[in-house]
Design a protein around this motif. Structure first.
Motif, mmCIF file in Angstrom:
data_model
loop_
_atom_site.group_PDB
_atom_site.id
_atom_site.type_symbol
_atom_site.label_atom_id
_atom_site.label_comp_id
_atom_site.label_asym_id
_atom_site.label_seq_id
_atom_site.Cartn_x
_atom_site.Cartn_y
_atom_site.Cartn_z
ATOM 1 N N GLU A 10 20.957 41.967 52.264
ATOM 2 C CA GLU A 10 21.070 41.426 50.912
ATOM 3 C C GLU A 10 22.076 40.292 50.794
ATOM 4 O O GLU A 10 22.020 39.508 49.848
ATOM 5 N N GLY A 70 22.856 45.839 51.631
ATOM 6 C CA GLY A 70 21.690 46.697 51.784
ATOM 7 C C GLY A 70 21.929 48.037 52.416
ATOM 8 O O GLY A 70 21.081 48.925 52.316
ATOM 9 N N GLU A 128 27.144 44.437 55.115
ATOM 10 C CA GLU A 128 26.045 45.035 54.349
ATOM 11 C C GLU A 128 26.378 46.462 53.936
ATOM 12 O O GLU A 128 25.948 46.924 52.878
#
Length: 287
Positions: free
Chosen positions: A270, A121, A116
């Motif tokens: 995400e 994210g 990530e």
């Protein structure tokens, strides 16, 4: 020639794998079964897939995300009952001896956070803490590009914290999505569908989801006060609830924290189930 890395994600039942190039494009994906690691099958599967890919592609390195605690030597230092006879498996040494390539082996929650931070994210964050909500609850922390795993590689075992002597339960036994799943079983309702009903204001799902979020928030409050990360990332399948989940948790945190003290941004993962694959590659880039 494009630089490509072979990456694996070892779970309790399945090993996922694929190639990631320097442009962060994931391709040539596949999966195989662990068969509960019967006769050391996990390592054999890694070696088999690696052999096939090395014949066909020019590889720059191999990254492995795995359940369990990984020691400094890239072997499995500790494994729970989910994968039998896994402790002591010398993943890094075996793959390096086979290929002559750099090999990075990392715990799956740590890998999710690295992934990530590389492409999801937590991208651009100086420090980030990941809480993976699932069958259990795992934690991972990155600061200035370094995984902070503790002197014995057991730091961030947050699922075991907040033990309550009255109920004889710890944090993950009260706040995991598995626990939420059990609570919803009598209504024959999945976690995903319960969230949809809660969004519509349907009784009793609003109360059930809010009560679960309050349990999750108790652990998050401690993390925020102890670590003060730039980003607190919520992972696991429930992260697909996105901003609705973030708002639930922010509201549940309000009575647990001094007003206006915490500046950390709470967000959701995400990359979904690809995060560990990207994290296995990220470990090779920061070596």
């Amino acid at each position: 020639m494009t630089t490509q890395y072979l990456v694996f994600d070892i779970g309790g039942t399945t090993i996922k794998y694929g190639l990631i190039d320097e442009a962060l494009h994931l391709s040539h994906e596949g999966k195989c079964l662990t068969e509960h690691n019967h006769d050391g099958l996990i390592l054999k599967q890694l070696q088999r897939v690696t052999r096939d890919y090395q014949v066909e592609y020019s590889l720059a390195g191999i990254g492995v995300s795995t359940a369990g605690i990984v020691g400094a030597d890239g072997a499995i230092q500790y494994a729970g009952p989910t994968i039998s006879d896994y402790q002591g498996t010398p993943i890094k040494a075996a793959l390096m001896a086979q290929t002559g390539l750099p090999v990075f082996v990392v715990n799956d929650v740590d890998a999710a956070l690295l992934g990530e931070q590389l492409a999801g994210g937590a991208k651009g964050a100086t420090s980030a803490y990941c809480v993976a909500l699932g069958t259990g609850i795992g934690g991972a922390y990155v600061e200035d590009g370094r995984l902070m795993t503790g002197a014995h590689a057991t730091a961030n075992s947050i699922g075991y914290t907040l033990y309550d002597p009255l109920t004889k339960t710890n944090y993950e036994q009260r706040a995991s999505t598995l626990t939420l799943e059990y609570q919803l079983a009598k209504y024959q309702m999945s976690v995903k569908d319960a969230f949809e009903e809660a969004k519509r204001g349907t009784v009793p799902y609003v109360a059930i989801i809010n009560d679960w979020a309050a349990e999750v928030a108790t652990g998050l409050a401690s993390i925020l006060l102890l670590f003060d990360p730039d980003i607190l990332l919520i992972g696991g399948a429930v992260s697909l609830q996105g901003q609705y989940l973030v708002d639930l948790l922010n509201n549940a945190l309000k009575p647990l924290l001094p007003p206006d003290l915490i500046k950390t941004k709470i967000t959701t993962a995400e990359l979904a189930d690809k995060a560990q694959l990207y994290g296995a590659m990220a470990g090779l880039l920061i070596r």
